[in-house]
Design a protein around this motif. Structure first.
Motif, mmCIF file in Angstrom:
data_model
loop_
_atom_site.group_PDB
_atom_site.id
_atom_site.type_symbol
_atom_site.label_atom_id
_atom_site.label_comp_id
_atom_site.label_asym_id
_atom_site.label_seq_id
_atom_site.Cartn_x
_atom_site.Cartn_y
_atom_site.Cartn_z
ATOM 1 N N GLU A 353 0.847 -1.187 0.000
ATOM 2 C CA GLU A 353 0.000 0.000 0.000
ATOM 3 C C GLU A 353 0.886 1.242 0.000
ATOM 4 O OE1 GLU A 353 -3.217 0.375 2.668
ATOM 5 O OE2 GLU A 353 -3.748 -1.749 2.634
ATOM 6 N N ILE A 354 0.636 2.161 -0.921
ATOM 7 C CA ILE A 354 1.416 3.391 -1.008
ATOM 8 C C ILE A 354 0.856 4.395 -0.015
ATOM 9 C CG2 ILE A 354 2.116 5.286 -2.532
ATOM 10 C CD1 ILE A 354 1.766 3.415 -4.877
ATOM 11 N N PRO A 355 1.666 4.862 0.942
ATOM 12 C CA PRO A 355 1.171 5.836 1.925
ATOM 13 C C PRO A 355 0.670 7.104 1.221
ATOM 14 C CG PRO A 355 3.298 4.947 2.599
ATOM 15 C CD PRO A 355 3.061 4.467 1.210
ATOM 16 N N GLY A 356 -0.536 7.530 1.624
ATOM 17 C CA GLY A 356 -1.108 8.743 1.041
ATOM 18 C C GLY A 356 -1.594 8.572 -0.371
ATOM 19 N N GLY A 357 -1.613 7.343 -0.875
ATOM 20 C CA GLY A 357 -2.037 7.109 -2.251
ATOM 21 C C GLY A 357 -3.530 7.253 -2.424
ATOM 22 N N LEU A 358 -3.957 7.298 -3.665
ATOM 23 C CA LEU A 358 -5.368 7.437 -3.996
ATOM 24 C C LEU A 358 -6.103 6.161 -3.597
ATOM 25 C CD1 LEU A 358 -7.098 9.615 -5.344
ATOM 26 C CD2 LEU A 358 -6.757 8.446 -7.513
#
Length: 524
Positions: A353-358
């Motif tokens: 999971e990309i932090p702050g991602g959409l």
């Protein structure tokens, strides 16, 4: 000299003598040094040629004859091509003389040698195939100009394209007049929306359509039409004995530009051919107004071989062997990694999971046209990311809006959402791969292990400080987190192909991954 002397082996004496002469020329006055190869016996016949009394083409022919090159060529191997090269050299010498006469300039042997050099620099010193040898030459229509073959097969006869209004063009004036620049105009319209990998214009703006409807566009279409007819004329006139016009039934848009083609050749609907229903349909009829015969041959997909020729008929390509078993499948010349199917066996994957991602909610895939348009808009923005690092959020958003507008997908995705996805990926890359060099839309080509050549474009390649690579491919799907790993597996074949292409070039691939920017996930 080396070729003319059958005793030559190792370092020949004439080369040592030549180096000695050059050294003497540097150390002594030029008047005391004999001319090059003054004592070479093999060149004695050349000294009898007065190059001032003959035209360059005649001097060249006399030189070939004096050195007995046509007799020696078979001893050197590849005689057919060598003899054709000599013929081509003679043709080029005549071309040089014609060009010089056209501009009312003198012709000399020295000028011919300089012209040969200029032709080499311009890559116009073409190697013509040997005449009378069973071989197939594959050529473009442009490169076939000036050449002839006994049998010519014309293909691509359904091709059609709009004229290019987005390259510099010169119009007007009279190049042959006393004032050739009078009335001459240079026009250049730059295309502002970028081009695809194969040079095609980016679609969606409507600008090209509007330009084609302008007076300049109408004139460009007229020039394009005339040029296509000239090029078709080149193709038709390459054949000495037989011309094959090959196209699918009813698919001959380029050929159809010849107004009377349907009355001259049976090009259109097969139902009008009035022949039997066998796999191989043939009918012959004389052509009106010329001493030639039209032979219609309709070949279905199941046909493997044409019927045997009648006794005494000419065959240009006689099979040299009889195959005892069918040919095995041959790999295509080029393969695109994007077309590779996924392996049946599931490889290990990691979902990050990309932090702050959409985090857009899951949504059914749009129809194919909109799905491709959304994907193109997303790819266009992510391709620009490295050059957007120093821009503020407002300018980043302007770029995102432009990408979405060009592809007409503003109703499917917002500019702010696209910017958020891009900034989140950039921060994650900085934290995960510090110091990595980023390459977007990177063309990749390399030998394919199973035959042919890989040729594709990678969305993002990271070159790490230790020299290894990370390859990331963007996909605009909006699947749930649980389904992303399954979705990524569909592209495992594509990633494996990219890995193979990079490793074939001696690079180490640390990881390949699929990036889902609209749901903020990376599957490695």
């Amino acid at each position: 000299l080396h070729l003319l002397d059958p005793r030559s082996s190792g370092t020949p004496e004439w080369l040592e003598q030549r180096l000695t002469d050059v050294k003497r020329r540097r150390e002594e006055s030029a008047q005391e040094v004999p001319p090059p190869f003054a004592n070479a016996e093999h060149l004695e016949a050349l000294r009898g040629i007065d190059r001032r009394a003959h035209s360059p083409s005649v001097a060249l022919a006399l030189a070939v004859e004096a050195l007995h090159l046509t007799e020696l060529a078979p001893e050197w191997g590849g005689a057919a091509q060598r003899l054709q090269n000599l013929d081509t050299l003679a043709e080029m010498a005549h071309k040089y003389e014609e060009e010089q006469r056209r501009i009312r300039a003198g012709v000399t042997v020295t000028g011919l040698i300089a012209w040969f050099d200029s032709q080499a620099r311009l890559k116009e010193d073409k190697i013509h195939p040997p005449r009378g040898v069973d071989a197939v030459t594959i050529s473009t229509y442009h490169k076939a100009k000036g050449l002839e073959w006994p049998l010519v097969v014309l293909t691509e006869l359904d091709s059609s394209h709009d004229p290019d209004l987005w390259s510099p063009i010169v119009t007007g004036g009279d190049p042959g007049g006393l004032d050739p620049l009078s009335g001459r105009t240079l026009r250049y319209w730059p295309w502002p929306f970028g081009r695809g990998w194969y040079g095609g214009l980016t679609s969606g703006s409507g600008l090209n359509t509007a330009a084609l409807e302008s007076s300049e566009g109408v004139e460009a279409r007229r020039r394009e039409y005339n040029e296509t007819l000239r090029l078709l004329y080149v193709g038709f006139t390459r054949a000495q004995d037989g011309l094959v016009v090959a196209h699918r039934p009813g698919k001959y848009q380029w050929l159809g530009k010849l107004g009377d083609i349907d009355t001259l050749l049976p090009t259109a609907d097969p139902e009008n051919w009035d022949v039997d229903s066998a796999d191989l349909k043939m009918v012959a009829r004389p052509l009106e107004g010329c001493d030639a015969t039209s032979v219609l041959c309709h070949i279905d997909g199941g046909v493997q071989q044409a019927p045997a020729p009648t006794p005494g008929s000419e065959r240009w390509l006689e099979p040299s062997v009889t195959l005892s078993e069918p040919l095995r499948d041959v790999a295509p010349r080029f393969s695109n990694p994007s077309d590779e199917a996924s392996p049946a066996e599931r490889s290990e994957s990691t979902v990050i999971e990309i932090p702050g991602g959409l985090r857009l909610p899951p949504k059914a895939e749009p129809d194919e046209a909109n799905r491709l348009a959304v994907g193109n808009a997303v790819h266009a923005y992510f391709a620009a990311l490295p050059s957007l690092r120093d821009l503020d959020t407002e300018n980043n958003r302007a770029v995102a809006e432009r990408c979405l507008n060009i592809h007409g997908v503003t109703s499917h995705l917002g500019a702010a959402e696209l910017v958020q996805a891009g900034q989140a990926l950039a921060l994650w890359l900085d934290a995960t791969y510090p110091g990595a060099r980023r390459l977007t839309e990177a063309p990749i080509t390399a030998p394919r292990v199973s035959g042919g050549q890989w040729r594709g474009i990678a969305d993002l390649i990271l070159e790490l400080p230790n020299g290894s690579l990370v390859l990331i491919d963007h996909k605009s799907s909006r699947s749930s987190k649980e389904r992303c790993a399954d979705k990524a597996h569909q592209y495992a074949g594509q990633l494996a192909a990219y890995r193979e292409a990079l490793e074939e070039q001696g690079r180490i691939v640390a990881m390949t991954a699929i990036h889902f920017p609209l749901v903020g996930l990376i599957v490695g």
